[in-house]
Design an enzyme around this catalytic site. Structure first.
Site, PDB file in Angstrom:
ATOM      1  N   LYS A  34       0.812  -1.220   0.000  1.00  0.00           N
ATOM      2  CA  LYS A  34       0.000   0.000   0.000  1.00  0.00           C
ATOM      3  C   LYS A  34       0.847   1.272   0.000  1.00  0.00           C
ATOM      4  O   LYS A  34       0.494   2.253  -0.663  1.00  0.00           O
ATOM      5  CB  LYS A  34      -0.970   0.017   1.177  1.00  0.00           C
ATOM      6  N   THR A  35       1.965   1.263   0.730  1.00  0.00           N
ATOM      7  CA  THR A  35       2.820   2.454   0.745  1.00  0.00           C
ATOM      8  C   THR A  35       3.350   2.742  -0.649  1.00  0.00           C
ATOM      9  O   THR A  35       3.405   3.901  -1.085  1.00  0.00           O
ATOM     10  CB  THR A  35       3.989   2.274   1.729  1.00  0.00           C
ATOM     11  N   ASP A 215      -3.611   7.266   4.662  1.00  0.00           N
ATOM     12  CA  ASP A 215      -3.157   5.901   4.925  1.00  0.00           C
ATOM     13  C   ASP A 215      -3.826   5.383   6.193  1.00  0.00           C
ATOM     14  O   ASP A 215      -4.205   6.163   7.072  1.00  0.00           O
ATOM     15  CB  ASP A 215      -1.633   5.912   5.098  1.00  0.00           C
ATOM     16  N   GLU A 216      -3.982   4.081   6.313  1.00  0.00           N
ATOM     17  CA  GLU A 216      -4.570   3.439   7.503  1.00  0.00           C
ATOM     18  C   GLU A 216      -5.934   4.051   7.858  1.00  0.00           C
ATOM     19  O   GLU A 216      -6.222   4.361   9.016  1.00  0.00           O
ATOM     20  CB  GLU A 216      -3.609   3.555   8.705  1.00  0.00           C
ATOM     21  N   GLN A 246      -7.604  -4.948   9.702  1.00  0.00           N
ATOM     22  CA  GLN A 246      -6.498  -4.536  10.572  1.00  0.00           C
ATOM     23  C   GLN A 246      -6.873  -3.349  11.457  1.00  0.00           C
ATOM     24  O   GLN A 246      -5.997  -2.634  11.942  1.00  0.00           O
ATOM     25  CB  GLN A 246      -5.262  -4.200   9.729  1.00  0.00           C
ATOM     26  N   ARG A 588       2.294 -10.217  10.510  1.00  0.00           N
ATOM     27  CA  ARG A 588       3.598  -9.535  10.599  1.00  0.00           C
ATOM     28  C   ARG A 588       4.708 -10.480  10.142  1.00  0.00           C
ATOM     29  O   ARG A 588       5.833 -10.045   9.884  1.00  0.00           O
ATOM     30  CB  ARG A 588       3.908  -9.099  12.034  1.00  0.00           C
TER      31      ARG A 588
END
Length: 624
Positions: A34-35, A215-216, A246, A588
């Site tokens: 995503k980044t 973002d997020e 998430q 993770r």
């Protein structure tokens, strides 16, 4: 779109990057890049002729914002890019440096951190002659922050306090405004109010900010959501990226519903789902997906790994927590012996209390480790002391900073003397520091208190005069020399370590010339920003693991009452968040994930028989 913009992107990522007009929702599964999509999308906007100054990128950590800026400069091949990228709180501070006067605050406001907030609340409780139980100040601080984040009155938030928190909160806000101070909640709430209530304000910023990327987005709270809706202009050029699976911060006001109802807010929005995972192996993702599929309140998606097969995902049962820690440590030792760098290993748990047994085991077995989420660098006493001097130099009206250092190191100024000086200053509606000399001339305080106040006044006058021509690092050195902190710390048992910490702080500030900007940066540092790339095993809570990744992950304490936590057992919504928390922990892992539980665990001074977490029965371990 140039070749360098689309190079290496998959078809879904290219569609997201190529979208330029109108609202866009990107469901970005764990490890889906995503980044990279955000950075390439911004680069594409700039290449297409959009003024970088009209682009706003909002993140949840300074670390993410810094990485975004670095990648963008590298992609575009330029030294600097005039895109505003930072956290929500940093943007709120930037906005309020220009507009705070509309809310009755100076543009040169001070930012109070959690410790300053608790300290002022404690004084408000005392001034209201209320009985203060242990932890009352922290509980009221939590209520105030949650109220601002969720845009509720604290009277509408359930609590178990023995005193009414509303008068305390009212006095706290009054004092804060008198001191020209804002807390973290204000940095989100006040921009929302100013944008909605001040005529022409929304239109001004809609013209200035034409493209917004968030973002997020699944972690936004009501104050952040409201601020965003005010910033979005008529063109609705807003792109939000997130993953409802998430969303793990509901306990502090985050609303997973914000991302799930984006299509309701913007019916014309385009929706793109990134389902290719570039982080975890196929086996890890299958296990994680089988778990999260049990949540009902989620957008349907199927995350697929680009890495076939993979190493083990397994569940271990132990007779007690000591054996669990030994088992985890033994496995980690074998990995390190095989050549795995300790920095590629993460150990997670649901509650901080579980760190004790694993820490003791690591110490005995000499496994290098670092615990994150406990005492942070900027929370250490010596760091807070020297920063308080710096704050008072920059803002002589900062009463919390003054209260911390007026007798640090000891100058014989007791609480009674400080209270007398503050009462004298309050009677004149002036900051305490500004009336010290006058109070001494009039004999308001006497004896050792007067001598100490005189010495402190001289120190501060000297330091404030030096601030005009010193950079931040030199000012720190002057503080250590003139305040007496240097000599005082030398005489402490652990003084060498504390002085080393201060030396590290000074070294990190070299080249900083803007004192106000430096203090704001330190005030806005988030917990995850302190995680370092060291050759140590990282030990932390599951909440802290968000945004990180490791080759090998160990998740301990998977028992009913711990994960899911006992506080979540009565609510299906809370249980789903607990399940998301475990999902975050598992995803993770790049290569290996071990999940463990103990039949007997020692917690809070007693041993209890434990039951395995119900989540473990939901996880389907793929066959080899």
């Amino acid at each position: 779109m140039s070749k360098k913009i689309i190079d290496g992107l998959n078809p879904e990522q290219i569609r997201a990057v190529n979208h330029s007009k109108g609202p866009l929702l990107i469901f970005a599964g764990a490890g889906s890049g995503k980044t990279r999509v955000i950075v390439h999308r911004v680069a594409n906007l700039i290449e297409s002729g959009i003024n970088p100054a009209e682009i706003l990128c909002l993140t949840f950590t300074n670390k993410a914002a810094a990485e975004m800026k670095l990648r963008l400069k590298h992609l575009l091949g330029v030294e600097s890019v005039n895109v505003w990228a930072g956290t929500f709180h940093a943007f709120g501070a930037w906005f309020l440096r220009r507009e705070a006067h509309h809310a009755g605050y100076p543009r040169s406001f001070i930012i109070y951190d959690a410790a300053d907030q608790r300290s002022l609340i404690g004084r408000c409780i005392k001034d209201l002659h209320l009985k203060k139980e242990r932890g009352t100040d922290s509980s009221i601080a939590w209520l105030i922050s949650l109220g601002k984040d969720t845009m509720q009155s604290i009277g509408d938030i359930p609590h178990e306090l023995l005193i009414d928190p509303e008068p305390v909160a009212e006095l706290y806000e009054k004092r804060k405004q008198e001191y020209g101070a804002l807390d973290f909640g204000d940095l989100l709430l006040l921009p929302s109010r100013i944008l909605s209530e001040v005529p022409g304000m929304r239109e001004r910023y809609n013209t200035r900010i034409r493209y917004i990327l968030v973002d997020e987005y699944q972690d936004t709270n009501m104050a952040q959501y409201t601020m965003l809706m005010q910033l979005v202009g008529e063109e609705s050029n807003i792109c939000v990226v997130g993953d409802d699976d998430q969303s793990i911060y509901g306990w502090r006001g985050a609303e997973v519903g914000n991302i799930l109802r984006f299509k309701d807010d913007f019916p014309e929005a385009k929706v793109i789902t990134l389902e290719r995972n570039y982080r975890s192996t196929e086996r890890i993702l299958e296990a994680a997906s089988s778990l999260i599929a049990n949540n009902r309140y989620r957008a349907p998606k199927k995350i697929r790994s680009t890495i076939s097969g993979g190493e083990d995902v397994w569940i271990e049962e132990f007779s007690n927590d000591e054996n669990e820690a030994q088992g985890v440590a033994y496995t980690i030792e074998r990995l390190i012996e095989e050549g795995v760098n300790p920095r590629q290993i993460g150990v997670f748990y649901r509650i901080n209390a579980l760190s004790r047994v694993i820490e003791e085991t690591f110490v005995r077995r000499q496994i290098p480790y670092a615990v994150y989420g406990g005492m942070r660098f900027y929370e250490r006493r010596e760091i807070r002391d020297v920063l308080a001097y710096l704050r008072l130099i920059a803002h002589p009206e900062d009463e919390e900073a003054l209260g911390r250092i007026i007798n640090t190191p000891s100058r014989g100024i007791g609480l009674k003397t400080l209270a007398t000086l503050r009462a004298y200053a309050a009677a004149q509606s002036l900051p305490t520091l500004s009336v010290l000399d006058q109070a001494l001339e009039e004999g308001i305080v006497k004896g050792s208190g007067a001598r100490g106040a005189q010495a402190f006044s001289e120190v501060m006058k000297r330091l404030i005069s030096l601030a005009g021509y010193m950079d931040v690092a030199d000012l720190f050195r002057a503080i250590m020399q003139h305040s007496g902190l240097q000599e005082a710390l030398k005489n402490e048992i652990d003084g060498h370590d504390r002085l080393t910490n201060i030396s590290e702080l000074i070294a990190s500030s070299e080249g900083q010339t803007d004192l106000a900007a430096y203090l704001e940066e330190k005030a806005l540092i988030s917990e995850i920003d302190t995680v370092q790339d060291e050759d140590r095993v990282s030990v932390m809570t599951l909440h802290m693991s968000k945004g990180l990744e490791f080759d090998h992950v160990f998740i301990m304490g998977l028992e009913e009452g711990l994960l899911p936590h006992s506080r979540s057992m009565d609510s299906a919504v809370d249980i789903e968040e607990e399940r998301r928390l475990l999902y975050v922990g598992i995803t993770r892992a790049r290569r290996r994930a071990m999940l463990s539980w103990s039949r007997v665990r020692a917690l809070y001074g007693r041993e209890t028989f434990q039951v395995p977490s119900g989540f473990l029965s939901e996880i389907v371990i793929p066959r080899t």
